[in-house]
Design a protein around this motif. Sequence first.
Motif, PDB file in Angstrom:
ATOM      1  N   LEU A   1       0.762   8.624   2.763  1.00 15.51           N
ATOM      2  CA  LEU A   1       1.615   8.280   3.896  1.00 15.51           C
ATOM      3  C   LEU A   1       1.876   9.485   4.782  1.00 15.51           C
ATOM      4  N   THR A   2       1.838   9.255   6.078  1.00 15.99           N
ATOM      5  CA  THR A   2       2.304  10.272   7.017  1.00 15.99           C
ATOM      6  C   THR A   2       3.824  10.262   7.027  1.00 15.99           C
ATOM      7  N   GLU A   3       4.435  11.225   7.697  1.00 11.50           N
ATOM      8  CA  GLU A   3       5.899  11.252   7.802  1.00 11.50           C
ATOM      9  C   GLU A   3       6.398   9.983   8.481  1.00 11.50           C
ATOM     10  N   ALA A   4       5.715   9.588   9.550  1.00  9.64           N
ATOM     11  CA  ALA A   4       6.098   8.357  10.243  1.00  9.64           C
ATOM     12  C   ALA A   4       5.899   7.148   9.349  1.00  9.64           C
ATOM     13  N   GLY A   5       4.803   7.160   8.565  1.00  8.02           N
ATOM     14  CA  GLY A   5       4.535   6.053   7.658  1.00  8.02           C
ATOM     15  C   GLY A   5       5.580   5.932   6.568  1.00  8.02           C
ATOM     16  N   LEU A   6       6.033   7.082   6.041  1.00  8.00           N
ATOM     17  CA  LEU A   6       7.060   7.074   4.992  1.00  8.00           C
ATOM     18  C   LEU A   6       8.365   6.492   5.517  1.00  8.00           C
ATOM     19  N   THR A   7       8.776   6.936   6.704  1.00  3.96           N
ATOM     20  CA  THR A   7      10.015   6.420   7.303  1.00  3.96           C
ATOM     21  C   THR A   7       9.924   4.923   7.573  1.00  3.96           C
TER      22      THR A   7
ATOM     23  N   ALA B   1       0.824  -1.208   0.000  1.00  3.01           N
ATOM     24  CA  ALA B   1       0.000   0.000   0.000  1.00  3.01           C
ATOM     25  C   ALA B   1       0.857   1.258   0.000  1.00  3.01           C
ATOM     26  N   ALA B   2       1.971   1.229   0.732  1.00  4.87           N
ATOM     27  CA  ALA B   2       2.867   2.375   0.776  1.00  4.87           C
ATOM     28  C   ALA B   2       3.544   2.594  -0.570  1.00  4.87           C
ATOM     29  N   ARG B   3       3.930   1.514  -1.209  1.00  2.26           N
ATOM     30  CA  ARG B   3       4.591   1.618  -2.507  1.00  2.26           C
ATOM     31  C   ARG B   3       3.644   2.167  -3.571  1.00  2.26           C
ATOM     32  N   HIS B   4       2.400   1.728  -3.543  1.00  3.63           N
ATOM     33  CA  HIS B   4       1.416   2.179  -4.536  1.00  3.63           C
ATOM     34  C   HIS B   4       0.678   3.442  -4.109  1.00  3.63           C
ATOM     35  N   GLN B   5       0.794   3.806  -2.814  1.00  2.00           N
ATOM     36  CA  GLN B   5      -0.002   4.899  -2.271  1.00  2.00           C
ATOM     37  C   GLN B   5      -1.489   4.651  -2.547  1.00  2.00           C
ATOM     38  N   SER B   6      -1.879   3.380  -2.428  1.00  2.00           N
ATOM     39  CA  SER B   6      -3.262   2.998  -2.739  1.00  2.00           C
ATOM     40  C   SER B   6      -3.589   1.663  -2.092  1.00  2.00           C
ATOM     41  N   PHE B   7      -4.695   1.620  -1.347  1.00  2.00           N
ATOM     42  CA  PHE B   7      -5.160   0.354  -0.795  1.00  2.00           C
ATOM     43  C   PHE B   7      -5.718  -0.535  -1.904  1.00  2.00           C
ATOM     44  N   THR B   8      -6.348   0.093  -2.896  1.00  2.00           N
ATOM     45  CA  THR B   8      -6.969  -0.659  -3.988  1.00  2.00           C
ATOM     46  C   THR B   8      -5.908  -1.399  -4.797  1.00  2.00           C
ATOM     47  N   GLN B   9      -4.820  -0.721  -5.154  1.00  2.00           N
ATOM     48  CA  GLN B   9      -3.761  -1.368  -5.939  1.00  2.00           C
ATOM     49  C   GLN B   9      -3.035  -2.427  -5.114  1.00  2.00           C
ATOM     50  N   ALA B  10      -2.900  -2.177  -3.826  1.00  2.00           N
ATOM     51  CA  ALA B  10      -2.280  -3.180  -2.962  1.00  2.00           C
ATOM     52  C   ALA B  10      -3.137  -4.434  -2.912  1.00  2.00           C
ATOM     53  N   ALA B  11      -4.459  -4.244  -2.826  1.00  2.00           N
ATOM     54  CA  ALA B  11      -5.365  -5.388  -2.811  1.00  2.00           C
ATOM     55  C   ALA B  11      -5.267  -6.177  -4.101  1.00  2.00           C
ATOM     56  N   HIS B  12      -5.178  -5.472  -5.234  1.00  2.00           N
ATOM     57  CA  HIS B  12      -5.053  -6.155  -6.528  1.00  2.00           C
ATOM     58  C   HIS B  12      -3.736  -6.921  -6.608  1.00  2.00           C
ATOM     59  N   GLU B  13      -2.651  -6.304  -6.146  1.00  2.00           N
ATOM     60  CA  GLU B  13      -1.330  -6.945  -6.219  1.00  2.00           C
ATOM     61  C   GLU B  13      -1.272  -8.205  -5.363  1.00  2.00           C
ATOM     62  N   LEU B  14      -1.908  -8.159  -4.197  1.00  2.00           N
ATOM     63  CA  LEU B  14      -1.824  -9.275  -3.257  1.00  2.00           C
ATOM     64  C   LEU B  14      -2.997 -10.242  -3.365  1.00  2.00           C
ATOM     65  N   ALA B  15      -3.896 -10.001  -4.337  1.00  2.00           N
ATOM     66  CA  ALA B  15      -5.067 -10.861  -4.539  1.00  2.00           C
ATOM     67  C   ALA B  15      -5.929 -10.929  -3.275  1.00  2.00           C
ATOM     68  N   LEU B  16      -6.149  -9.752  -2.659  1.00  2.00           N
ATOM     69  CA  LEU B  16      -6.992  -9.638  -1.481  1.00  2.00           C
ATOM     70  C   LEU B  16      -8.083  -8.608  -1.762  1.00  2.00           C
ATOM     71  N   THR B  17      -9.050  -8.527  -0.864  1.00  2.00           N
ATOM     72  CA  THR B  17     -10.049  -7.479  -0.986  1.00  2.00           C
ATOM     73  C   THR B  17      -9.507  -6.194  -0.378  1.00  2.00           C
ATOM     74  N   GLN B  18     -10.077  -5.076  -0.811  1.00  2.00           N
ATOM     75  CA  GLN B  18      -9.640  -3.800  -0.266  1.00  2.00           C
ATOM     76  C   GLN B  18      -9.916  -3.729   1.227  1.00  2.00           C
TER      77      GLN B  18
END
Length: 305
Positions: free
Chosen positions: A62-68, A17-34
């Motif tokens: 991402l927040t600053e803490a999330g990015l780090t 999700a952090a790499r894509h900045q998207s929960f939807t794309q992360a779900a698609h990549e990992l074959a999970l639901t959003q």
Amino acid sequence: MRRKIPSTAALVAFESAARHQSFTQAAHELALTQSAICRQIAGLEEFLGVELFRRSRRGVKLTEAGLTYSRKVAAQLDAVERDTLAAMGQQGAQSLELAVVPTFATQWLVPRLKDFQRLHPEVTVHLTNRTRPFLFADTAFDAAIYFGDGDWSGTEAHYLMPEEPLPVCSPALLAGREPFSAAELAMLPLLQQSTRPYAWRQWFNAQGLNVPRDLAGPRYELFSMLAQAAAHGMGVALIPPFLIERELAEGRLVAAHPTALHSSDKAYRLMIPERKLESAALGAFRDWLLAAAQAYREARAGSAV
């Protein structure tokens, strides 16, 4: 004590999700639901007590803490993946992690490793540059090849060969004349090796000379750098002949003086930590390396006669 580590599933979901900045794309990549991604990340934030994403109608950021945290998690997951693939690929094979001084490894060890691989195809040898001693307990190294006096706490030392550096220079510097005298060398630019800062002083002292400028001159960390500088006519360097065999054979470097520097205590050595002494793979490598070094020393001594 139980480790303070979140679930792997949550970390994988977060990294995607952090790499894509998207929960939807992360779900698609990992074959999970959003919603599954949302639950994993919400659980991770609760575990950490830190907000990793800011949610809005336009998506997540991402927040600053999330990015780090995402950068650190990504690096650790990459490392785990590499180690996992390596373990899967071994299938009974063994590997050795060796810390080595770089020029020795490049010029002397690597050209001979094919012989070890032929004798022991089940052992894979990995080499990493290290120029100074370290604590084996803080690393994954199984052994080290370094230059020194063998005084390394918690290890067993095996002598390989002396260094015996020789003054060398570009043939253009000699300009067809005989090698320089020690006094003449003292007037030339002296190329220094940063891990052997007193080498020229020791060499001149052995010739009975006290040269005020023996510590002056450009410094290079590796003998390979010294060899290049000397070959390009930048001055005279003290380099072990076995590290520049090709340059000497091709005439890119020549002896500026016939006398090498002899050290009674320092040499190239294989250092094995005591906790690794029972390793069969390391024992096979040790026996092969000591035999190869002995054969080289004998051949070198024979050629000098």
